[in-house]
Design an enzyme around this catalytic site. Structure first.
Site, mmCIF file in Angstrom:
data_model
loop_
_atom_site.group_PDB
_atom_site.id
_atom_site.type_symbol
_atom_site.label_atom_id
_atom_site.label_comp_id
_atom_site.label_asym_id
_atom_site.label_seq_id
_atom_site.Cartn_x
_atom_site.Cartn_y
_atom_site.Cartn_z
ATOM 1 N N TYR A 1 -4.505 2.045 15.958
ATOM 2 C CA TYR A 1 -3.295 2.057 16.783
ATOM 3 C C TYR A 1 -3.558 1.906 18.275
ATOM 4 O O TYR A 1 -2.757 1.322 18.979
ATOM 5 C CB TYR A 1 -2.496 3.347 16.535
ATOM 6 C CG TYR A 1 -1.876 3.378 15.159
ATOM 7 C CD1 TYR A 1 -0.659 2.764 14.921
ATOM 8 C CD2 TYR A 1 -2.537 3.976 14.076
ATOM 9 C CE1 TYR A 1 -0.095 2.737 13.658
ATOM 10 C CE2 TYR A 1 -1.979 3.963 12.805
ATOM 11 C CZ TYR A 1 -0.753 3.348 12.600
ATOM 12 O OH TYR A 1 -0.204 3.316 11.353
ATOM 13 N N ARG B 1 0.863 -1.183 0.000
ATOM 14 C CA ARG B 1 0.000 0.000 0.000
ATOM 15 C C ARG B 1 0.901 1.234 0.000
ATOM 16 O O ARG B 1 1.594 1.495 0.978
ATOM 17 C CB ARG B 1 -0.900 -0.018 1.238
ATOM 18 C CG ARG B 1 -1.724 1.231 1.430
ATOM 19 C CD ARG B 1 -2.658 1.096 2.639
ATOM 20 N NE ARG B 1 -3.422 2.319 2.816
ATOM 21 C CZ ARG B 1 -3.190 3.225 3.775
ATOM 22 N NH1 ARG B 1 -2.234 3.046 4.670
ATOM 23 N NH2 ARG B 1 -3.924 4.313 3.855
ATOM 24 N N ASN C 1 -7.484 1.913 9.873
ATOM 25 C CA ASN C 1 -6.208 2.151 10.547
ATOM 26 C C ASN C 1 -6.464 2.175 12.040
ATOM 27 O O ASN C 1 -7.323 2.910 12.520
ATOM 28 C CB ASN C 1 -5.590 3.492 10.116
ATOM 29 C CG ASN C 1 -5.099 3.451 8.670
ATOM 30 O OD1 ASN C 1 -5.199 2.430 7.996
ATOM 31 N ND2 ASN C 1 -4.564 4.567 8.212
ATOM 32 N N HIS D 1 -2.574 10.938 0.741
ATOM 33 C CA HIS D 1 -2.115 10.740 2.120
ATOM 34 C C HIS D 1 -1.534 12.081 2.589
ATOM 35 O O HIS D 1 -0.353 12.187 2.893
ATOM 36 C CB HIS D 1 -1.094 9.603 2.159
ATOM 37 C CG HIS D 1 -0.896 8.966 3.508
ATOM 38 N ND1 HIS D 1 -1.039 7.619 3.741
ATOM 39 C CD2 HIS D 1 -0.554 9.494 4.711
ATOM 40 C CE1 HIS D 1 -0.788 7.339 5.010
ATOM 41 N NE2 HIS D 1 -0.483 8.471 5.628
ATOM 42 N N GLU E 1 -3.553 -0.105 8.225
ATOM 43 C CA GLU E 1 -2.389 0.322 9.018
ATOM 44 C C GLU E 1 -2.544 -0.186 10.438
ATOM 45 O O GLU E 1 -3.617 -0.073 11.039
ATOM 46 C CB GLU E 1 -2.262 1.845 9.113
ATOM 47 C CG GLU E 1 -1.705 2.519 7.902
ATOM 48 C CD GLU E 1 -1.550 4.027 8.086
ATOM 49 O OE1 GLU E 1 -1.326 4.481 9.235
ATOM 50 O OE2 GLU E 1 -1.668 4.738 7.080
ATOM 51 N N GLU F 1 -7.192 8.550 6.117
ATOM 52 C CA GLU F 1 -7.456 9.255 7.372
ATOM 53 C C GLU F 1 -7.871 10.712 7.197
ATOM 54 O O GLU F 1 -7.130 11.625 7.581
ATOM 55 C CB GLU F 1 -6.223 9.170 8.276
ATOM 56 C CG GLU F 1 -5.813 7.759 8.620
ATOM 57 C CD GLU F 1 -4.761 7.697 9.747
ATOM 58 O OE1 GLU F 1 -4.348 8.757 10.226
ATOM 59 O OE2 GLU F 1 -4.392 6.585 10.128
HETATM 60 C C1 FCB Z 1 -1.232 7.228 10.722
HETATM 61 C C2 FCB Z 1 -0.775 7.725 9.379
HETATM 62 C C3 FCB Z 1 0.577 7.205 8.946
HETATM 63 C C4 FCB Z 1 1.539 7.117 10.103
HETATM 64 C C5 FCB Z 1 0.908 6.385 11.256
HETATM 65 C C6 FCB Z 1 1.822 6.207 12.437
HETATM 66 O O1 FCB Z 1 -2.097 8.151 11.287
HETATM 67 O O2 FCB Z 1 -1.699 7.413 8.382
HETATM 68 O O3 FCB Z 1 1.046 8.028 7.927
HETATM 69 O O4 FCB Z 1 1.966 8.364 10.445
HETATM 70 O O5 FCB Z 1 -0.247 7.046 11.670
#
Ligand code: FCB
Length: 481
Positions: free
Chosen positions: A308, A89, A306, A132, A387, A177
């Protein structure tokens, strides 16, 4: 069950198997890896301008050279192949292929065409992200995403890309995002273009989504067989104290403005009522035109997720919240949570990455099931984790090798969460680790390393970390220990 057996049952390692067609890959983004900022006719994007503005990015770092992926993409594709990755990607730099946002630069397009050819020759699926965050500076000068025209130009840009690459690229993600692009870019100024206007941020969010819908419609018209979608970022928000009405309201608010705002517009064709109420008075008159939400909710095939982290939130009683938000907006530092500026997060004491993000894989499991249940399942839309990954303070040995056990276990735990969500019925079809390479981590510059492959920024040498070796096995076998 004896207590010994019970402990064993919980801690015994379980080996999981993903189906053979599950796509394991990695993700990067143009400004974070390419470098070659002034080559081949590329013009500055908002991120060039921002990074070159003193005080905006850690240590004055810029993406001028980054990982030099522009010149080393063949080496990087060979590396991906060695790591058994099935899909890559990447994102396209709009100002490389259309330097002023409007005029086509064939030399810029050639780079992506060569990259796609190289991937296909290596047996790796190219997965293209159109945007992006690196808007051509020329378009920012004309109002940026706060200007409706940018959405229309975004659809033209999609057509240009499709003309050049549509014969070889089947997977198209319009936006990455949009929350970050709109609210970090225009509300708290942590990201380019660094504006601090809540009204501009809402305009940007709406126009980003409009651009997405217009682009999907164009791409669909040109080729009904494409796999089309966008990538949203989600955070698991929960009340710090579930018995506190203020905390429950805080979680509702950020879940609304961060998660449901975008998913609602895309899948329900409406911004959630409660979020609009929270943001009352901050939407410009005439911003949303008749028919916009219909365009925004043009059917897609794929939702990129995405993920985290999760956060516990605290706030004030619902009756006082609007006032508290307005006061925080007027007096506090610029805040990305437009309409809910009074909400704060409370650490829950979980281990955190070097971003300060708490590690909460359960959140990914719950999120995938929730998305499947509330948005994508009924619409027949597939989920891909586009992500997921972690920054840790890597300590390379003299040969440049990093034994990154924490990153490895972060990825492993999240893959377990994905597997459990799949077993419970979520239609998840792939996972992209963020990131292939250490790279330019936006306002944190080169200080935060997310790669499964180390980049030595003096020599630009690439050295796979322990996590990359482990992930290569996973990608090859579909088995996660
Ligand atoms: C996301 C982004 C990516 C990277 C990660 C850690 O928000 O899409 O570019 O910075 O976080």
């Amino acid at each position: 069950m004896s207590s010994d057996l019970a402990t064993q049952a919980i801690s015994a390692p379980r080996t999981l198997e993903f189906p053979a067609d599950f796509l394991f890959g990695s993700a990067t983004a143009a400004y974070q890896v390419e470098g070659a900022a002034a080559e081949g006719g590329r013009a500055p994007s908002v991120w060039d301008t921002f990074a070159h503005t003193p005080g905006k990015v850690h240590a004055g770092d810029t993406g001028d050279v980054a990982c030099d992926h522009f010149h080393r993409f063949r080496e990087d594709v060979a590396l991906m192949k060695r790591l058994n990755l099935k899909v890559y990607r990447f994102s396209v730099s709009w100002s490389r292929v259309m330097p002023d946002g409007v005029t086509v630069n064939p030399e810029g397009l050639q780079f992506y065409s060569d990259l796609v050819d190289e991937l296909l020759a290596a047996g790796i699926l190219p997965w293209l992200t159109q945007y992006h965050w690196d808007l051509p500076q020329a378009l920012e000068d004309a109002g940026g995403w706060a200007n409706r025209r940018t959405a229309e130009l975004f659809a033209d840009y999609a057509v240009v890309l499709h003309e050049a690459l549509g014969d070889r690229v089947r997977h198209w993600t319009t936006l990455n995002e949009p929350w970050c692009a709109a609210f970090l870019g225009y509300a708290n100024g942590h990201h380019a273009p660094g504006r601090t206007s809540p009204e501009d941020a809402l305009a940007a969010a709406h126009h980003l989504l409009l651009g997405h819908g217009l682009a999907v419609a164009q791409l669909r018209r040109r080729d009904p067989e494409l796999e089309l979608g966008l990538t949203l970022n989600f955070t698991d928000y929960r009340p710090a104290d579930p018995a506190s009405p203020g905390d429950v309201d805080a979680a509702r608010r950020l879940d609304g403005s961060f998660n449901r705002f975008f998913a609602g517009a895309i899948f329900d064709g409406a911004y959630p009522e409660d979020v609009l109420e929270d943001q009352a008075g901050l939407w410009r008159e005439g911003l949303v035109q008749p028919g916009d939400l219909k365009i925004i909710s043009t059917p897609i095939d794929v939702l990129g997720v995405n993920f985290y982290t999760g956060e516990l939130l605290t706030g004030v009683e619902p009756e006082r919240a609007a006032q508290a938000a307005a006061a925080a907006r007027a007096q506090g530092a610029p805040n990305p949570n437009v309409g809910s500026e009074h909400v704060t997060s409370v650490p829950r004491g979980l281990p955190a990455t070097s971003m300060g993000w708490e590690v909460f894989p359960q959140g990914l499991h719950d999120l995938l099931l929730r998305l499947h249940r509330e948005y994508t399942g009924g619409a027949g839309v597939a989920l891909y984790v586009t992500e997921n990954g972690a920054a840790y303070p890597d300590a390379p040995d003299p040969a440049g090798f990093v034994q990154d056990d924490e990153r490895l276990s972060y990825i492993r735990e999240h893959l377990h969460a994905v597997h459990r969500a799949k077993e419970a019925g979520a239609d998840v079809r792939g996972y992209f680790v963020w990131s292939l390479l250490d790279n330019f981590e936006w306002a944190f510059g080169y200080d935060r390393r997310f790669g499964i492959v180390r980049v030595d920024y003096d020599t630009l040498a690439r050295t796979p970390k322990a996590s990359a070796h482990w992930y290569a096995q996973v990608a090859a076998t579909g088995v996660v220990d």
